[in-house]
Design an enzyme around this catalytic site. Structure first.
Site, PDB file in Angstrom:
ATOM      1  N   ASP A  60       0.763  -1.244   0.076  1.00 39.11           N
ATOM      2  CA  ASP A  60      -0.001  -0.076  -0.050  1.00 39.11           C
ATOM      3  C   ASP A  60       0.891   1.249  -0.007  1.00 39.11           C
ATOM      4  O   ASP A  60       1.962   1.187   0.105  1.00 39.11           O
ATOM      5  CB  ASP A  60      -0.938  -0.058   1.218  1.00 39.11           C
TER       6      ASP A  60
ATOM      7  N   HIS B  97       1.463  -9.195  -2.684  1.00 39.04           N
ATOM      8  CA  HIS B  97       0.478  -8.245  -2.726  1.00 39.04           C
ATOM      9  C   HIS B  97       1.334  -6.764  -2.848  1.00 39.04           C
ATOM     10  O   HIS B  97       1.900  -6.485  -1.864  1.00 39.04           O
ATOM     11  CB  HIS B  97      -0.238  -8.265  -1.438  1.00 39.04           C
TER      12      HIS B  97
ATOM     13  N   ASP C 131       1.100 -17.928  -3.306  1.00 37.32           N
ATOM     14  CA  ASP C 131       1.670 -16.834  -3.636  1.00 37.32           C
ATOM     15  C   ASP C 131       0.754 -16.169  -4.798  1.00 37.32           C
ATOM     16  O   ASP C 131       0.971 -16.352  -6.037  1.00 37.32           O
ATOM     17  CB  ASP C 131       2.921 -17.373  -4.554  1.00 37.32           C
TER      18      ASP C 131
ATOM     19  N   GLU D 120       2.082 -10.462   1.329  1.00 35.11           N
ATOM     20  CA  GLU D 120       2.286  -9.012   1.101  1.00 35.11           C
ATOM     21  C   GLU D 120       3.818  -9.008   1.014  1.00 35.11           C
ATOM     22  O   GLU D 120       4.641  -9.922   1.451  1.00 35.11           O
ATOM     23  CB  GLU D 120       1.651  -7.921   2.169  1.00 35.11           C
TER      24      GLU D 120
HETATM   25  O1  9MR Z   1       2.371  -6.644   9.677  1.00 34.01           O
HETATM   26  C1  9MR Z   1       1.045  -6.407  10.245  1.00 34.01           C
HETATM   27  C2  9MR Z   1       0.629  -7.455  11.208  1.00 34.01           C
HETATM   28  O2  9MR Z   1       1.525  -7.748  12.124  1.00 34.01           O
HETATM   29  C3  9MR Z   1      -0.773  -7.342  11.564  1.00 34.01           C
HETATM   30  O3  9MR Z   1      -1.289  -8.533  12.199  1.00 34.01           O
HETATM   31  C4  9MR Z   1      -1.791  -6.767  10.269  1.00 34.01           C
HETATM   32  C5  9MR Z   1      -3.255  -6.547  10.778  1.00 34.01           C
HETATM   33  O4  9MR Z   1      -3.289  -5.545  11.570  1.00 34.01           O
HETATM   34  O5  9MR Z   1      -1.225  -5.783   9.580  1.00 34.01           O
HETATM   35  C6  9MR Z   1       0.028  -5.780   9.123  1.00 34.01           C
HETATM   36  O6  9MR Z   1       0.609  -4.925   8.567  1.00 34.01           O
HETATM   37  C7  9MR Z   1       0.052  -4.344   7.373  1.00 34.01           C
HETATM   38  C8  9MR Z   1      -0.283  -2.961   7.609  1.00 34.01           C
HETATM   39  O7  9MR Z   1      -1.574  -2.862   8.228  1.00 34.01           O
HETATM   40  C9  9MR Z   1      -0.677  -2.075   6.307  1.00 34.01           C
HETATM   41  N1  9MR Z   1       0.284  -2.239   5.198  1.00 34.01           N
HETATM   42  C10 9MR Z   1       0.712  -3.726   5.060  1.00 34.01           C
HETATM   43  C11 9MR Z   1       1.123  -4.134   6.109  1.00 34.01           C
HETATM   44  C12 9MR Z   1       1.786  -5.876   5.978  1.00 34.01           C
HETATM   45  O8  9MR Z   1       0.458  -6.696   5.471  1.00 34.01           O
END
Ligand code: 9MR
Length: 737
Positions: A338, A660, A708, A717
């Site tokens: 993102d 992602h 994947d 991601e």
């Molecule tokens: O890495 C983060 C993970 O530990 C959390 O459980 C999750 C849900 O809150 O969010 C992950 O972080 C994401 C973030 O919220 C937005 N950008 C992408 C991050 C990786 O997926």
């Protein structure tokens, strides 16, 4: 967490096996899907009327729209029932060929959650498409939609035989896991441990052979049966060929009639990996053009400068009601796939790069050239890269004269979620500053304090500025120790909610102490209950939300006169012993054992961060078993796992490459690149929060909870804090001979 996501082409490696004949009670949900009765009740975007041509529905898609959903047709009032399997099928064509359709079933009202989506590349002649998914929700407000926007030129689209049938038999997704002998596909160090895992029904030892590239057997032995591995549900054996120490490439292991994927015995790959893992950060940069001469194939204009359609990060307001000033928060790294920039995740990532650099100062390591714009400026490239984020973190601090001066905004991101693909410079959303938080403030305090000691010899003025900001932040956090970022603040960006900040206070005080030697910070550290707590749990030593270990590791490793420092060191060694014990008990050599076998979001980074603790114990003791533990720990990431996949793009014969991301979105738009080599996927996540993973992996056991595919944002991601862990550990491995 609501997210509007892009779409996907089904990965070629996936097998979808229909499991049973059709039920009697299959129910069609789409009305007039063959367009035999005109075009009702279908809708289309304003200015894009549906015409009937040869019994199909056709539209002329206008050129010049920004988003996929800016040109769409669809049908609302569709019922879905949670747990029910649906077959979504249609015929479609696009002229000229090559346009990507986003076909989805999702919520017809805000926040427009997608429940299932696919992104086929259309041909002019037309094709039939059919997908099956399990609905995660019950609703009478679903829609089927066909999104066509986002291309520069106009084109023609035709659709026919649209069907969404409920009550069809579920499909069983079976991943293609290749040969049952699982190895580190990248390679083993000639002087290191060399183990592999065999998936087999056999319960007694089996012979194995190590073959060189010419096929000659160069070593042999017998496997050790290990029973059923809880993290995969597989019956497995392990095997050990550590006795073979000759370098070479193209080795294979043969056991139980299966031949492993090929691998090397050598060190070169880790030299490359160490560099590639760090090079990842340049292409995540916001606010600067990415140069093709530095990253061939990855050039793109600067993102989120104040150039349309970006509204930019140069003059960003707060969310309504949060503040009445605006800040220039350009620069920094995009967090992940993102376009958000989050202080708590930027903080741990920056800490880890700086910690890699700081370890190198103790071990006299060389710093690799990263081919970044600052290369050649006599500052190590890793420090230049980390500074790109540090400058952003400093910008997020509330200036003097405003409420909460000295505190730090938790994050800046889009007002609502955008779809995929979307290059940073094309994001049209309003950016907003979110409220200050104690955690973010302490992340700045910790990393800016750490920066103060590391940049001093290269840029004393910057070091001084960083230290002043760190002190201010720490004092501000003490005055407002309980401003927590809420879980509910997750539209347009991740919440990164954190309501436990004792760890962040401890970490920040530790860094301030290590950089200043001041008693007030030492006193804070020594008085903190975190200082004597066991912070090295089996579910991962640290991450963005749990930072106590960051403080503990630095107190153990960075020279200081802290009273009782021997005990601090001993606590790290004890933590490492626990991780080694976990690893030895694990037939895939994984030093990670979360409660209830529930693997966490980003498990690959937790596995790596456990190895950081083990590596630190090696630095503290010089005992070879810790060094060997780190080396063996890499095996899982690089292919010795239940899925037989390397989680690092471009490393190993089969590696993750559809992570992602809004801009490495090759899977959605062939004109865009895959993630750069050296990008780490998040990895197995038992909770599979995204609908795509849910549709494929329902009921998965730990290691199998990964796919994947670009749509699987909860398992696949890529993120700055995951690559920082990869960079740290691969630098450690590259330094071993
Ligand atoms: O890495 C983060 C993970 O530990 C959390 O459980 C999750 C849900 O809150 O969010 C992950 O972080 C994401 C973030 O919220 C937005 N950008 C992408 C991050 C990786 O997926």
């Amino acid at each position: 967490m609501p997210r509007v996501l892009g779409a996907v082409v089904l990965a070629a490696a996936l097998l979808v096996v229909p499991s049973a004949p059709a039920h009697a009670d299959e129910v069609e949900q789409v009305v007039n899907g063959g367009f035999t009765d005109g075009t009702d009740p279908w809708w289309s975007s304003p200015g894009m009327p549906i015409t009937r041509t040869d019994g199909q529905a056709c539209v002329t898609v206008p050129g010049g729209t920004a988003n996929k959903w800016d040109a769409a047709l669809g049908q609302n009032d569709i019922d879905l029932v949670a747990g029910e399997t649906y077959r979504f099928s249609f015929r479609a064509s696009g002229a000229p060929g090559g346009h990507v359709l986003r076909a989805l079933t999702g919520l017809s009202v805000a926040p427009y959650d997608p429940y299932f989506e696919a992104s086929p590349v259309l041909t002019a002649a037309g094709d039939a498409y059919s997908y099956t998914f399990i609905s995660a929700v019950t609703t009478d407000q679903a829609q089927v939609a066909f999104q066509l926007g986002g291309s520069a030129d106009g084109w023609g689209f035709c659709l026919d035989d649209v069907s969404l049938v409920g009550g069809v038999p579920p499909e069983v997704y079976v991943p293609d896991t290749g040969p049952r002998v699982r190895v580190n596909q990248v390679g083993y160090l000639p002087s290191g441990p060399k183990r592999a895992t065999l998936v087999t029904e056999a319960t007694t030892a089996l012979p194995w052979q190590l073959r060189n590239a010419a096929g000659r057997v160069v070593a042999r032995g017998a496997t050790t049966p290990r029973g059923v591995d809880a993290s995969s549900g597989q019956n497995v054996h392990s095997l050990d060929f550590s006795g073979y120490r000759r370098a070479g490439s193209g080795f294979t292991l043969v056991a139980d009639g299966e031949t492993s994927r090929p691998f090397d015995l050598g060190t070169a790959a880790y030299d490359r990996l160490r560099t590639d893992a760090l090079k990842f950060f340049y292409t995540q940069r916001s606010g600067i053009e990415i140069r093709d001469d530095l990253r061939p194939g990855y050039a793109r204009p600067a993102g989120h400068l104040d150039v349309a359609p970006n509204l930019g990060d140069g003059d960003v307001p707060c969310q309504p009601g949060v503040c009445d000033y605006r800040l220039d928060v350009t620069g920094g790294w995009y967090d992940a796939g993102d376009h958000g920039k989050y202080v708590v995740n930027g903080g741990i990532s920056t800490w880890q790069l700086l910690s890699e650099y700081e370890r190198g100062t103790r071990t006299h390591a060389t710093n690799p050239g990263l081919a970044i714009p600052e290369s050649g400026d006599r500052v190590p490239d890793i420090l230049d890269e980390a500074r790109w984020e540090l400058e952003f973190l400093l910008e997020m601090q509330v200036p003097a004269g405003h409420p909460y001066a000295g505190m730090v905004h938790h994050k800046v991101h889009d007002a609502s979620w955008t779809g995929l693909p979307l290059l940073p410079h094309l994001d049209p959303q309003q950016r907003q500053l979110h409220p200050v938080s104690t955690a973010a403030t302490l992340n700045l305090a910790a990393t800016a304090a750490q920066a103060a000691r590391l940049y001093r010899r290269y840029d004393p003025a910057f070091a001084k500025r960083a230290l002043a900001a760190a002190r201010t932040a720490f004092t501000a956090a003490q005055a407002d120790p309980a401003l927590y970022a809420p879980a509910s603040d997750g539209n347009g960006g991740g919440a990164y909610n954190d309501s436990v900040v004792d760890d962040d206070f401890y970490w920040a005080a530790a860094e301030l102490y290590l950089s200043t030697g001041q008693k007030r910070y030492a006193d804070f550290v020594l008085a903190s209950p975190v200082h004597t707590a066991d912070v090295f749990g089996p579910g991962g030593a640290f991450d963005w939300g749990n930072t106590a270990a960051a403080g503990r590791l630095d107190l153990a490793l960075v020279p200081s006169k802290l009273p009782g420092r021997a005990g601090v060191k001993a606590s790290v060694v004890r933590g490492a012993q626990k991780y080694l014990a976990l690893q030895q008990a694990h037939p895939y050599g994984v030093a990670y054992g979360p409660a209830n076998n529930a693997w966490d979001w980003g498990s690959n980074s937790l596995i790596l961060n456990d190895l950081v603790v083990v590596a630190s114990a090696y630095d503290l003791t010089g005992e070879r078993r810790y060094r060997d533990g780190v080396l063996e720990g890499m095996d899982y990431l690089l292919g010795r796992n239940a899925l037989n996949v390397s989680y690092v793009t471009g490393y190993g014969e089969v590696s993750s490459h559809n992570q992602h991301s809004r801009w490495y979105a090759h899977e959605l738009d062939p004109a865009l690149p895959h993630p750069p080599v050296g990008s780490l996927a998040g990895g197995a996540n038992s909770s599979i929060q995204d609908p795509y993973a849910q549709s494929k992996l329902s009921g998965c056991v730990a290691q199998f909870c990964y796919i994947d595919d670009i749509q699987s944002w909860s398992t696949n991601e890529l993120t700055i804090n995951w690559n920082s862990a990869l960079a740290w550990v691969s630098a450690f491995v590259a330094a071993q001979r």
